[in-house]
Design a protein around this motif. Structure first.
Motif, PDB file in Angstrom:
ATOM      1  N   GLN A   1       0.837  -1.199   0.000  1.00 17.16           N
ATOM      2  CA  GLN A   1       0.000   0.000   0.000  1.00 17.16           C
ATOM      3  C   GLN A   1       0.876   1.256   0.000  1.00 17.16           C
ATOM      4  OE1 GLN A   1      -2.082   1.364   3.662  1.00 17.16           O
ATOM      5  NE2 GLN A   1      -3.941   1.192   2.431  1.00 17.16           N
ATOM      6  N   HIS A   2       0.474   2.232  -0.838  1.00 18.55           N
ATOM      7  CA  HIS A   2       1.051   3.576  -0.794  1.00 18.55           C
ATOM      8  C   HIS A   2       0.112   4.454   0.004  1.00 18.55           C
ATOM      9  CE1 HIS A   2       4.339   3.280  -3.715  1.00 18.55           C
ATOM     10  NE2 HIS A   2       3.534   2.520  -4.448  1.00 18.55           N
ATOM     11  N   MET A   3       0.672   5.301   0.876  1.00 17.83           N
ATOM     12  CA  MET A   3      -0.108   6.278   1.641  1.00 17.83           C
ATOM     13  C   MET A   3       0.490   7.652   1.359  1.00 17.83           C
ATOM     14  SD  MET A   3      -0.436   4.330   5.337  1.00 17.83           S
ATOM     15  CE  MET A   3       1.289   3.853   5.494  1.00 17.83           C
ATOM     16  N   ILE A   4      -0.331   8.598   0.906  1.00 18.75           N
ATOM     17  CA  ILE A   4       0.122   9.949   0.586  1.00 18.75           C
ATOM     18  C   ILE A   4      -0.732  10.921   1.391  1.00 18.75           C
ATOM     19  CG2 ILE A   4       0.496  11.656  -1.239  1.00 18.75           C
ATOM     20  CD1 ILE A   4      -0.159   8.348  -2.587  1.00 18.75           C
ATOM     21  N   VAL A   5      -0.122  11.676   2.286  1.00 14.30           N
ATOM     22  CA  VAL A   5      -0.877  12.622   3.100  1.00 14.30           C
ATOM     23  C   VAL A   5      -1.302  13.807   2.234  1.00 14.30           C
ATOM     24  CG1 VAL A   5      -0.819  14.160   5.103  1.00 14.30           C
ATOM     25  CG2 VAL A   5       0.311  11.949   5.217  1.00 14.30           C
ATOM     26  N   THR A   6      -2.593  14.119   2.270  1.00  8.55           N
ATOM     27  CA  THR A   6      -3.112  15.261   1.527  1.00  8.55           C
ATOM     28  C   THR A   6      -3.493  16.420   2.453  1.00  8.55           C
ATOM     29  OG1 THR A   6      -5.366  14.360   1.534  1.00  8.55           O
ATOM     30  CG2 THR A   6      -3.961  13.807  -0.354  1.00  8.55           C
ATOM     31  N   ASP A   7      -3.638  16.132   3.755  1.00  6.98           N
ATOM     32  CA  ASP A   7      -3.979  17.179   4.716  1.00  6.98           C
ATOM     33  C   ASP A   7      -3.626  16.705   6.115  1.00  6.98           C
ATOM     34  OD1 ASP A   7      -5.131  19.729   5.419  1.00  6.98           O
ATOM     35  OD2 ASP A   7      -6.874  18.637   6.179  1.00  6.98           O
ATOM     36  N   GLY A   8      -2.898  17.531   6.861  1.00  5.32           N
ATOM     37  CA  GLY A   8      -2.572  17.201   8.243  1.00  5.32           C
ATOM     38  C   GLY A   8      -1.286  16.415   8.387  1.00  5.32           C
ATOM     39  N   VAL A   9      -1.181  15.744   9.517  1.00  7.24           N
ATOM     40  CA  VAL A   9       0.006  14.954   9.863  1.00  7.24           C
ATOM     41  C   VAL A   9      -0.444  13.526  10.151  1.00  7.24           C
ATOM     42  CG1 VAL A   9       1.911  14.675  11.501  1.00  7.24           C
ATOM     43  CG2 VAL A   9       1.156  16.978  10.842  1.00  7.24           C
ATOM     44  N   ALA A  10       0.236  12.562   9.518  1.00 10.41           N
ATOM     45  CA  ALA A  10      -0.094  11.145   9.692  1.00 10.41           C
ATOM     46  C   ALA A  10       0.936  10.467  10.578  1.00 10.41           C
ATOM     47  CB  ALA A  10      -0.126  10.452   8.332  1.00 10.41           C
TER      48      ALA A  10
ATOM     49  N   GLY B   1       7.797  -1.291  17.120  1.00  3.26           N
ATOM     50  CA  GLY B   1       7.598  -0.140  17.992  1.00  3.26           C
ATOM     51  C   GLY B   1       7.922   1.192  17.344  1.00  3.26           C
ATOM     52  N   LYS B   2       8.427   1.170  16.124  1.00  2.40           N
ATOM     53  CA  LYS B   2       8.777   2.405  15.429  1.00  2.40           C
ATOM     54  C   LYS B   2       7.511   3.089  14.915  1.00  2.40           C
ATOM     55  CE  LYS B   2      12.246   3.819  12.115  1.00  2.40           C
ATOM     56  NZ  LYS B   2      13.159   3.328  11.083  1.00  2.40           N
ATOM     57  N   VAL B   3       7.373   4.391  15.195  1.00  2.63           N
ATOM     58  CA  VAL B   3       6.259   5.195  14.702  1.00  2.63           C
ATOM     59  C   VAL B   3       6.842   6.317  13.844  1.00  2.63           C
ATOM     60  CG1 VAL B   3       4.298   6.658  15.298  1.00  2.63           C
ATOM     61  CG2 VAL B   3       4.808   4.640  16.683  1.00  2.63           C
ATOM     62  N   ILE B   4       6.357   6.418  12.625  1.00  5.88           N
ATOM     63  CA  ILE B   4       6.829   7.435  11.680  1.00  5.88           C
ATOM     64  C   ILE B   4       5.753   8.502  11.543  1.00  5.88           C
ATOM     65  CG2 ILE B   4       7.492   7.883   9.275  1.00  5.88           C
ATOM     66  CD1 ILE B   4       8.295   4.905   9.112  1.00  5.88           C
ATOM     67  N   GLU B   5       6.192   9.763  11.548  1.00  8.17           N
ATOM     68  CA  GLU B   5       5.294  10.883  11.307  1.00  8.17           C
ATOM     69  C   GLU B   5       5.573  11.387   9.894  1.00  8.17           C
ATOM     70  OE1 GLU B   5       4.698  13.760  14.601  1.00  8.17           O
ATOM     71  OE2 GLU B   5       5.401  15.234  13.132  1.00  8.17           O
ATOM     72  N   PHE B   6       4.521  11.618   9.110  1.00  6.71           N
ATOM     73  CA  PHE B   6       4.718  12.204   7.782  1.00  6.71           C
ATOM     74  C   PHE B   6       3.603  13.194   7.492  1.00  6.71           C
ATOM     75  CE2 PHE B   6       2.523   8.231   7.304  1.00  6.71           C
ATOM     76  CZ  PHE B   6       1.815   8.195   6.108  1.00  6.71           C
ATOM     77  N   THR B   7       3.922  14.197   6.678  1.00  2.00           N
ATOM     78  CA  THR B   7       3.030  15.337   6.509  1.00  2.00           C
ATOM     79  C   THR B   7       2.572  15.504   5.065  1.00  2.00           C
ATOM     80  OG1 THR B   7       4.861  16.852   6.126  1.00  2.00           O
ATOM     81  CG2 THR B   7       4.179  16.544   8.406  1.00  2.00           C
ATOM     82  N   GLU B   8       1.709  16.489   4.874  1.00  3.76           N
ATOM     83  CA  GLU B   8       1.121  16.774   3.568  1.00  3.76           C
ATOM     84  C   GLU B   8       2.178  16.756   2.458  1.00  3.76           C
ATOM     85  OE1 GLU B   8      -1.274  20.414   1.414  1.00  3.76           O
ATOM     86  OE2 GLU B   8      -1.460  20.165   3.580  1.00  3.76           O
ATOM     87  N   GLY B   9       1.881  15.961   1.414  1.00  7.88           N
ATOM     88  CA  GLY B   9       2.792  15.846   0.275  1.00  7.88           C
ATOM     89  C   GLY B   9       3.831  14.748   0.424  1.00  7.88           C
ATOM     90  N   GLU B  10       3.944  14.157   1.602  1.00  7.44           N
ATOM     91  CA  GLU B  10       4.888  13.060   1.815  1.00  7.44           C
ATOM     92  C   GLU B  10       4.151  11.734   1.698  1.00  7.44           C
ATOM     93  OE1 GLU B  10       8.239  15.036   4.639  1.00  7.44           O
ATOM     94  OE2 GLU B  10       6.509  14.179   5.674  1.00  7.44           O
ATOM     95  N   SER B  11       4.891  10.696   1.335  1.00 12.22           N
ATOM     96  CA  SER B  11       4.262   9.389   1.159  1.00 12.22           C
ATOM     97  C   SER B  11       5.076   8.292   1.823  1.00 12.22           C
ATOM     98  CB  SER B  11       4.079   9.088  -0.330  1.00 12.22           C
ATOM     99  OG  SER B  11       5.320   9.070  -0.990  1.00 12.22           O
ATOM    100  N   VAL B  12       4.391   7.206   2.098  1.00 11.34           N
ATOM    101  CA  VAL B  12       5.004   6.018   2.691  1.00 11.34           C
ATOM    102  C   VAL B  12       4.566   4.813   1.872  1.00 11.34           C
ATOM    103  CG1 VAL B  12       4.977   4.483   4.703  1.00 11.34           C
ATOM    104  CG2 VAL B  12       5.154   6.950   5.040  1.00 11.34           C
ATOM    105  N   TRP B  13       5.501   3.924   1.578  1.00 11.51           N
ATOM    106  CA  TRP B  13       5.206   2.640   0.948  1.00 11.51           C
ATOM    107  C   TRP B  13       5.248   1.596   2.048  1.00 11.51           C
ATOM    108  CZ3 TRP B  13       3.186  -0.490  -2.328  1.00 11.51           C
ATOM    109  CH2 TRP B  13       3.667  -1.787  -2.508  1.00 11.51           C
ATOM    110  N   CYS B  14       4.183   0.852   2.186  1.00 11.89           N
ATOM    111  CA  CYS B  14       4.149  -0.247   3.142  1.00 11.89           C
ATOM    112  C   CYS B  14       4.203  -1.550   2.359  1.00 11.89           C
ATOM    113  CB  CYS B  14       2.884  -0.168   3.991  1.00 11.89           C
ATOM    114  SG  CYS B  14       2.974  -1.344   5.347  1.00 11.89           S
ATOM    115  N   PRO B  15       5.323  -2.267   2.446  1.00 12.79           N
ATOM    116  CA  PRO B  15       5.504  -3.493   1.662  1.00 12.79           C
ATOM    117  C   PRO B  15       4.562  -4.628   2.066  1.00 12.79           C
ATOM    118  CG  PRO B  15       7.599  -2.724   2.577  1.00 12.79           C
ATOM    119  CD  PRO B  15       6.500  -1.949   3.235  1.00 12.79           C
ATOM    120  N   VAL B  16       4.497  -5.603   1.228  1.00 12.65           N
ATOM    121  CA  VAL B  16       3.693  -6.806   1.442  1.00 12.65           C
ATOM    122  C   VAL B  16       4.045  -7.437   2.791  1.00 12.65           C
ATOM    123  CG1 VAL B  16       3.235  -9.142   0.599  1.00 12.65           C
ATOM    124  CG2 VAL B  16       3.507  -7.256  -1.021  1.00 12.65           C
TER     125      VAL B  16
END
Length: 154
Positions: free
Chosen positions: A81-90, A97-112
């Motif tokens: 899954q690709h996740m792309i923030v369009t508004d706010g902070v994700a 236990g790792k938590v990643i913060e990403f913001t508007e315009g940034e994306s995360v790829w979550c592998p299989v």
């Protein structure tokens, strides 16, 4: 009246020409929108589908809006899954236990197969565009709730 008939004829021609190109338009509001079910989400979540998977492209797209403190359960995606923030902070977290913060315009790829969760921060709403792959007709494998302790770890 002639003007209306001409406009209708042009629209009909454009519609036919468009269909002949093999493209399909998913007009705003034509796909389902729903509240994220409590069995898969904590807090207030709205899912607005944009397009479904099809026989060629085995992925779908949706805007998912999380109110402050809202989040998914633990889950993984059989085709990623690709996740792309369009508004706010994700926020997104993994089992290590790792938590990643990403913001508007940034994306995360979550592998299989990577167990993860995602959602809004405790004090702000967030919307992200998710493009989820599908394998054997399945886009997500849901698991248990994310505890407050797991969510607050960052």
């Amino acid at each position: 009246m002639k003007k209306v008939i001409v406009i209708l004829a042009v629209l009909a021609f454009a519609s036919v020409a468009f269909a002949e190109q093999g493209q399909e338009v998913y007009r705003k509001g034509t796909q389902k929108s729903f509240v994220g079910p409590a069995e898969y989400f904590t807090g207030d979540v709205t899912v607005d589908m944009l397009f479904p998977a099809n026989d060629t492209a085995h992925y779908s797209g949706a805007y998912v809006t999380f109110q402050p403190g809202a989040r998914t359960n633990w889950h993984w995606h059989p085709a990623g899954q690709h996740m792309i923030v369009t508004d706010g902070v994700a926020l997104t977290g993994t089992r290590d236990g790792k938590v990643i913060e990403f913001t508007e315009g940034e994306s995360v790829w979550c592998p299989v197969g990577v167990d993860h969760w995602h959602g809004a921060t405790p004090d702000g709403a967030m919307t992200h565009l998710v493009i989820s792959g599908s394998k054997d007709g399945k886009a997500v494998v849901w698991k248990e709730k994310v505890t407050d302790e797991q969510y607050m770890k960052r």
